[in-house]
Design an enzyme around this catalytic site. Structure first.
Site, mmCIF file in Angstrom:
data_model
loop_
_atom_site.group_PDB
_atom_site.id
_atom_site.type_symbol
_atom_site.label_atom_id
_atom_site.label_comp_id
_atom_site.label_asym_id
_atom_site.label_seq_id
_atom_site.Cartn_x
_atom_site.Cartn_y
_atom_site.Cartn_z
ATOM 1 N N LYS A 1 0.869 -1.185 0.000
ATOM 2 C CA LYS A 1 0.000 0.000 0.000
ATOM 3 C C LYS A 1 0.903 1.232 0.000
ATOM 4 C CE LYS A 1 -3.981 2.093 2.349
ATOM 5 N NZ LYS A 1 -3.611 3.473 2.193
ATOM 6 N N ARG B 1 -3.243 9.148 -5.159
ATOM 7 C CA ARG B 1 -3.965 8.277 -6.080
ATOM 8 C C ARG B 1 -3.970 8.929 -7.464
ATOM 9 N NH1 ARG B 1 -8.015 4.157 -4.777
ATOM 10 N NH2 ARG B 1 -8.323 3.040 -6.713
ATOM 11 N N ARG C 1 -7.789 11.493 -6.928
ATOM 12 C CA ARG C 1 -8.850 10.732 -6.272
ATOM 13 C C ARG C 1 -10.159 11.517 -6.277
ATOM 14 N NH1 ARG C 1 -11.345 9.646 -1.401
ATOM 15 N NH2 ARG C 1 -10.869 7.666 -0.395
ATOM 16 N N LYS D 1 -7.575 -3.252 3.327
ATOM 17 C CA LYS D 1 -6.255 -2.724 3.676
ATOM 18 C C LYS D 1 -5.858 -3.165 5.078
ATOM 19 C CE LYS D 1 -8.327 1.764 4.706
ATOM 20 N NZ LYS D 1 -8.403 3.173 4.404
HETATM 21 P P1 ATP Z 1 -6.122 5.968 3.270
HETATM 22 O O1 ATP Z 1 -6.442 7.258 3.943
HETATM 23 O O2 ATP Z 1 -5.884 4.804 4.208
HETATM 24 O O3 ATP Z 1 -5.113 6.067 2.170
HETATM 25 P P2 ATP Z 1 -8.346 6.112 1.485
HETATM 26 O O4 ATP Z 1 -9.689 6.388 2.073
HETATM 27 O O5 ATP Z 1 -7.654 7.203 0.762
HETATM 28 O O6 ATP Z 1 -7.447 5.476 2.627
HETATM 29 P P3 ATP Z 1 -8.783 3.395 0.865
HETATM 30 O O7 ATP Z 1 -9.543 2.819 -0.231
HETATM 31 O O8 ATP Z 1 -9.356 3.254 2.208
HETATM 32 O O9 ATP Z 1 -8.470 4.904 0.507
HETATM 33 O O10 ATP Z 1 -7.326 2.761 0.908
HETATM 34 C C1 ATP Z 1 -6.722 2.429 -0.258
HETATM 35 C C2 ATP Z 1 -5.861 3.592 -0.742
HETATM 36 O O11 ATP Z 1 -4.518 3.171 -0.741
HETATM 37 C C3 ATP Z 1 -6.188 3.928 -2.167
HETATM 38 O O12 ATP Z 1 -7.085 5.020 -2.240
HETATM 39 C C4 ATP Z 1 -4.846 4.244 -2.809
HETATM 40 O O13 ATP Z 1 -4.672 5.646 -2.863
HETATM 41 C C5 ATP Z 1 -3.826 3.664 -1.862
HETATM 42 N N1 ATP Z 1 -3.057 2.534 -2.425
HETATM 43 C C6 ATP Z 1 -1.713 2.428 -2.387
HETATM 44 N N2 ATP Z 1 -1.302 1.282 -2.925
HETATM 45 C C7 ATP Z 1 -2.398 0.607 -3.330
HETATM 46 C C8 ATP Z 1 -2.606 -0.647 -3.969
HETATM 47 N N3 ATP Z 1 -1.595 -1.462 -4.274
HETATM 48 N N4 ATP Z 1 -3.881 -0.999 -4.263
HETATM 49 C C9 ATP Z 1 -4.918 -0.195 -3.939
HETATM 50 N N5 ATP Z 1 -4.789 1.009 -3.319
HETATM 51 C C10 ATP Z 1 -3.529 1.407 -3.011
#
Ligand code: ATP
EC number: 6.5.1.1
Length: 585
Positions: free
Chosen positions: A250, A255, A270, A424
């Site tokens: 991760k 994003r 994002r 995650k």
């Molecule tokens: P966080 O604040 O924990 O990053 P979030 O709400 O932005 O979470 P989530 O869907 O909960 O997003 O967590 C996945 C996030 O992790 C994705 O939005 C992405 O930006 C990031 N990410 C990094 N590496 C990966 C991966 N290999 N696959 C999917 N998502 C990934």
């Protein structure tokens, strides 16, 4: 349709906080709108076009006051005084309009179409973006409309329409007006791949339901990204995934969705903002390394040291400007690499309905790694020890943890959805919740002592995605640096509203209600049952909700909308997971 009719509908919407009522008022309005539907759908959102086209209305408060002064003959000081008394430029314009301004003998008929076209002039979208053209267009609207109309027009221009309707309420209104409930999920999927309510509205009105049922990703149009659920242990993840999962690093960056079509590239964040110009290296190198007709990939961009492969925190190369992150000069010294973890489209074909392992193997076949593009590191395993080692390595290499991805036959790319196909797993902080929460500010309490004149504490809420409401979960008073504290009135001042905003569910009465828009990242110690907060009310315990204890501010999350905040369900899951850990120890 006359804009005065629309204004009466807006006024009815302001009267209610009930979602079902809002939906049916919208449905009635949409049914009456005829050819104006698309424009109206944007106006209800306080916009002129979908967000991703980046159209800003662009008439500052100062210029509106100047225009009001010019049209009414009253001094700017006079108008500023009314503005300070009412606290809203829309109501100020309404008062000026009703206290008598010179109107033309032959008034223009104020149709939705007319208002929309004048607003387009104000946005400068058509090219004549001079201040004079913009002010003239506003004055024209002022003298050709009545007080209530100009109130709403002014609020649209200043970005403060605030009818309390989220995109999902508008979608429901459109479905109630033109379709059937049975298609609701498919229409939402179409919207997640094509986040333009005008496009959805037009197709529904024309009965093109098949177009929507088959809607998938389109190159150069941003889509709502797929999101992950979270669990607290590898063994829970393995069970939840039916022992059939892959694990990826991760990465902790930004994003990034990259679209390519016949030589043209667009990159979106994002939040669906176009950020192409922030990534010149990625754009240039994509073209020189790959030769496709078209493609759409999803990944995370991270600054790194090419000598050592070390990853850096994104803040190193970016600074916040308004709602956007801008890359700084530093990107020249510190290159950015895009870690690709998914592919949605290749050479004219949508891939979103293929299972994840097939999409991954298409990525592996078509994307040779280089300095600027790498595939997310991955293992396929059901061995707890191996997965834990992989996780530890991810932390060592500067990642936040890992994301488990289902290998199942149903593991399609689900745009806009936070589901169990991705889970995650982040680093565990001792005596703290393992994950931070993203919460929405819905209220503020006046400060005392050192904080006199600013806010002493904020009332924060999570998002109940089922009911489309914001439920309070804690009162935040710590974690502010002096700098953040002094920034708070600026960040929140213009979001103060007189009564509890629609969709906010709170039993606490703050000194000021805040319209839900600012999302903050919060860390806390634990989640407890609480009689004062409304998050998950009656779900864990009758008469009680859930609260976050000892919340501390980490940072504002400008890339998230209120509807992207941590959901009630996630907090319930966090509460249950935490109980399990306590029971085990
Ligand atoms: P966080 O604040 O924990 O990053 P979030 O709400 O932005 O979470 P989530 O869907 O909960 O997003 O967590 C996945 C996030 O992790 C994705 O939005 C992405 O930006 C990031 N990410 C990094 N590496 C990966 C991966 N290999 N696959 C999917 N998502 C990934």
């Amino acid at each position: 349709m006359d804009f005065s009719d629309v204004a009466s509908y807006f006024s009815r919407m302001e009267e209610t906080t009930k979602r079902l009522e809002l939906t049916s008022i919208l449905a009635e309005l949409f049914k009456r709108s005829g050819d104006d539907l698309k424009k109206l759908v944007y106006l209800v959102q306080g916009k002129l076009m979908p967000d991703y086209l980046g159209i800003e209305l662009g008439l500052s408060d100062k210029l509106i006051i100047k225009s009001l002064s010019k049209a009414s003959g009253r001094s700017e000081e006079d108008i500023n005084r009314i503005f300070s008394r009412l606290g809203d430029l829309g109501s100020t314009a309404e008062e000026i309009s009703s206290s008598g301004i010179q109107r033309p003998l032959l008034k223009e008929s104020l149709t939705v179409d007319y208002v929309y076209n004048q607003l387009i002039k104000i946005s400068g979208y058509t090219g004549h973006g001079s201040i004079k053209t913009k002010m003239d267009a506003y004055i024209d609207l002022l003298i050709n409309s009545g007080p209530m109309e100009i109130k709403y027009i002014t609020r649209i221009i200043t970005g403060k329409l605030r009818l309390g309707v989220a995109d999902s309420t508008i979608l429901d209104g459109l479905i109630e007006a033109f379709s059937e409930k049975k298609y609701a999920d498919d229409i939402e999927t179409a919207y997640n791949f094509h986040p333009d309510l005008g496009y959805i509205a037009e197709n529904l009105m024309m009965g093109n339901i098949n177009e929507l049922l088959n809607a998938g990703p389109v190159p150069l149009i941003p889509f709502k990204v797929m999101l992950a659920e979270r669990l607290q242990s590898i063994s829970d993840i393995r069970n939840k995934m039916g022992h059939n999962a892959s694990y990826e690093y991760k990465y902790d960056g930004l994003r990034t969705q990259l679209h390519f079509l016949k030589g043209g590239i667009k990159i979106f964040s994002r939040g669906l903002e176009e950020t192409t110009s922030s990534f010149p290296d990625i754009v240039q190198n994509f073209k020189s390394y790959y030769s496709f007709d078209s493609c759409i990939i999803d990944g995370e961009s991270v600054p790194y040291n090419p000598e050592t492969g070390e990853l850096y925190p994104f803040q190193m190369v970016s600074k916040r400007r308004g709602r956007k992150y801008e890359l700084t000069e530093k990107t020249r010294e510190v290159p950015i690499v895009m870690f690709i973890f998914d592919i949605l489209y290749l050479n004219g074909k949508s891939l979103v309905n293929l299972p994840y392992p097939e999409r991954r193997s298409i990525l592996e076949k078509n994307f040779k790694e280089n300095e600027y593009f790498k595939l997310a590191k991955r293992i396929v395993s059901d061995d707890e020890h191996d997965i834990m080692k992989f996780f530890e390595r991810s932390i060592e290499e500067g990642c936040e943890g890992i994301v488990a991805k289902s290998n199942g036959i149903d593991s399609i790319y689900r745009a806009g959805a936070r589901g169990w196909l991705w889970i995650k797993f982040k680093r565990d902080y001792q005596s703290e919740l393992s994950d931070s929460l993203d919460l929405v500010v819905v209220g503020a309490f006046d400060g005392h002592g050192r904080r006199k004149g600013t806010f002493g504490a904020l009332l924060l809420a999570c998002y109940n995605s089922k009911d489309d409401t914001f439920e309070t979960v804690c009162k935040l008073g710590s974690g502010f640096t002096d700098e953040m504290l002094s920034e708070m009135p600026r960040l929140l001042g213009d979001k103060i509203v007189e009564k509890k905003p629609a969709r906010v569910n709170s039993s606490m009465e703050p000194d000021h209600w805040i319209y839900p828009s600012l999302v903050l990242e919060i860390r806390g110690a634990e989640i407890t049952v609480s009689p004062v907060h409304t998050c998950a009310m009656n779900i864990i315990e009758k008469g009680s909700g859930l609260a976050l204890r000892f919340p501390r501010l980490i940072k504002p999350r400008d890339d998230k909308k209120p509807e992207d905040a941590t959901t009630t369900n996630e907090i319930i899951e966090m509460y249950k997971a935490q109980k399990k850990v306590i029971e085990k120890s």
